[in-house]
Design a protein around this motif. Structure first.
Motif, mmCIF file in Angstrom:
data_model
loop_
_atom_site.group_PDB
_atom_site.id
_atom_site.type_symbol
_atom_site.label_atom_id
_atom_site.label_comp_id
_atom_site.label_asym_id
_atom_site.label_seq_id
_atom_site.Cartn_x
_atom_site.Cartn_y
_atom_site.Cartn_z
ATOM 1 N N LEU A 47 6.488 3.256 3.950
ATOM 2 C CA LEU A 47 6.485 2.681 5.162
ATOM 3 C C LEU A 47 4.969 2.186 5.215
ATOM 4 C CD1 LEU A 47 9.181 5.249 5.920
ATOM 5 C CD2 LEU A 47 9.725 2.876 5.107
ATOM 6 N N ASN A 48 4.270 2.798 5.671
ATOM 7 C CA ASN A 48 3.152 2.593 5.824
ATOM 8 C C ASN A 48 2.419 1.004 5.683
ATOM 9 O OD1 ASN A 48 2.389 3.662 3.757
ATOM 10 N ND2 ASN A 48 0.423 4.524 4.211
ATOM 11 N N LEU A 49 3.037 0.460 4.781
ATOM 12 C CA LEU A 49 1.921 -0.891 3.762
ATOM 13 C C LEU A 49 2.958 -1.558 4.440
ATOM 14 C CD1 LEU A 49 1.514 0.888 0.850
ATOM 15 C CD2 LEU A 49 -0.095 0.701 2.132
ATOM 16 N N THR A 80 8.724 11.517 3.698
ATOM 17 C CA THR A 80 7.590 10.597 3.593
ATOM 18 C C THR A 80 6.439 12.104 3.448
ATOM 19 O OG1 THR A 80 7.325 11.366 5.967
ATOM 20 C CG2 THR A 80 8.423 9.126 5.841
ATOM 21 N N GLU A 81 4.934 11.359 3.430
ATOM 22 C CA GLU A 81 4.690 12.339 3.330
ATOM 23 C C GLU A 81 4.080 12.739 4.598
ATOM 24 O OE1 GLU A 81 2.822 7.735 4.338
ATOM 25 O OE2 GLU A 81 4.108 8.870 3.274
ATOM 26 N N ASN A 82 3.141 13.754 4.808
ATOM 27 C CA ASN A 82 2.683 13.753 6.289
ATOM 28 C C ASN A 82 2.709 13.286 7.325
ATOM 29 O OD1 ASN A 82 2.735 16.355 8.620
ATOM 30 N ND2 ASN A 82 2.621 18.359 7.111
ATOM 31 N N SER A 114 0.016 3.280 11.599
ATOM 32 C CA SER A 114 -1.119 4.383 11.662
ATOM 33 C C SER A 114 0.190 5.181 11.821
ATOM 34 C CB SER A 114 -1.416 4.454 12.531
ATOM 35 O OG SER A 114 -1.322 4.905 13.793
ATOM 36 N N ALA A 115 -0.476 6.728 11.231
ATOM 37 C CA ALA A 115 0.659 7.902 10.543
ATOM 38 C C ALA A 115 1.528 7.717 12.107
ATOM 39 C CB ALA A 115 -0.151 9.352 11.188
ATOM 40 N N ALA A 116 0.595 7.025 13.190
ATOM 41 C CA ALA A 116 1.568 7.327 14.747
ATOM 42 C C ALA A 116 2.644 5.964 14.108
ATOM 43 C CB ALA A 116 1.006 7.090 15.943
ATOM 44 N N ASP A 117 2.793 5.180 13.352
ATOM 45 C CA ASP A 117 3.233 3.779 13.948
ATOM 46 C C ASP A 117 4.423 4.283 13.460
ATOM 47 O OD1 ASP A 117 1.916 2.313 15.317
ATOM 48 O OD2 ASP A 117 0.402 1.620 13.805
ATOM 49 N N VAL A 118 3.905 5.329 11.448
ATOM 50 C CA VAL A 118 5.356 5.446 10.611
ATOM 51 C C VAL A 118 6.175 6.576 11.026
ATOM 52 C CG1 VAL A 118 5.292 6.586 8.733
ATOM 53 C CG2 VAL A 118 3.743 5.571 9.137
ATOM 54 N N ALA A 119 5.620 7.297 12.101
ATOM 55 C CA ALA A 119 6.572 8.625 12.923
ATOM 56 C C ALA A 119 7.417 7.689 14.494
ATOM 57 C CB ALA A 119 6.016 10.157 13.296
ATOM 58 N N SER A 120 6.937 7.122 14.796
ATOM 59 C CA SER A 120 7.303 6.324 15.860
ATOM 60 C C SER A 120 9.138 5.528 14.876
ATOM 61 C CB SER A 120 6.496 5.138 16.174
ATOM 62 O OG SER A 120 5.636 5.814 16.975
#
Length: 278
Positions: free
Chosen positions: A196-198, A218-220, A240-246
């Protein structure tokens, strides 16, 4: 005080096996991103650690005379990202990602996402999975061996060609398909490790699945999201990690097991998002 080259090189094995503290790991990764000599030493260390792994042996057989020993995917991908290509296009056009995924999986750097995820999936009643961005099949193949019905979803790329070659050596395990997902049956879960981050446009590639499934793994991204964990000291991501979580929270998911040490997170669709009573 920044680490010296000697200090960094003495920690390469610990960095590869993820036994350093997160802060120290980031210091080592930052040094290697800026130091060409240490970056090259790290690349050689990873390949030496992978030399007898089945995945590397398969890569050699798949590529034949075209196989490049000690190929360094990190710097090649860094140059390609500087060309303005998004993550998907970089993956589609590049042999570097195939090499990178192989050495990451074979060297011991890659966390065992499948081992951590299997009990969570069984407990959640998952039986059918789409491994979104399945790469070389490093998770899809063992998930299928564990008894799940797995579909590997991937863009047309060198990595996909290698995965299909691997599957021909393991008939009946799983079935691949290409993005985008259109009318396939809805699975119980999406397995999306470092995928999802890519993406530059998640709505174009995965919106239908995110609106339909009840589980995403997902990864942590909440506690252990570290660029060095992919083995690329200079690895850059679109999100970023925050973007994926959001992204997942915006689609109605919440994290079920946000442990600081677990390599994966299982996200469950919130009941209210389905119009049910809380």
């Amino acid at each position: 005080m920044p680490l010296s080259c000697e200090e960094v090189r003495s920690r390469l094995a610990a960095y590869r096996l993820d036994t350093l503290s997160l802060d120290r790991r980031r210091e080592v990764g930052t040094h290697m991103a800026d130091c060409v000599a240490c970056g090259q030493e790290w690349n050689r260390h990873r390949w030496d650690s992978s030399a007898r792994h089945t995945l590397v042996e398969e890569l050699k057989m798949f590529l034949g005379p075209a196989y490049i020993p000690y190929f360094d995917p990190a710097w090649v991908e860094s140059e390609q990202r500087g060309s303005g290509l998004d993550g998907v296009e970089t993956f589609r056009r590049s042999m570097a990602r195939m090499y990178g995924l192989a050495v990451w999986g074979a060297s011991g750097s890659r966390p065992d996402y499948v081992e951590a995820g299997i009990p969570l999936l069984w407990a959640a009643g998952v039986r059918t999975i789409v491994d979104y961005g399945c790469g070389l099949g490093n998770d899809a193949i063992p998930l299928a061996k564990a008894g799940f019905s797995v579909t590997g979803d991937e863009v047309d790329s060198a990595s996909l060609s290698f995965m299909l070659w691997r599957l021909r050596r393991r008939p009946t395990l799983m079935r691949p398909r290409l993005q985008p997902v259109r009318s396939a049956p809805v699975p119980d879960a999406i397995w999306a490790i470092h995928a999802l981050n890519l993406l530059s446009d998640e709505e174009r590639h995965i919106w239908q699945l995110l609106r339909s499934v009840r589980i995403v793994v997902t990864e942590n991204v909440l506690n252990r999201y570290d660029p060095g964990m992919m083995g690329y000291p200079a690895h850059q991501r679109r999100r970023s990690a925050a973007d994926v979580a959001s992204l997942l929270e915006d689609h109605g998911f919440s994290a079920d097991n946000p442990s600081s040490q677990a390599p994966v997170i299982l996200w469950t669709r919130r009941r209210r998002s389905l119009g049910l009573a809380a």
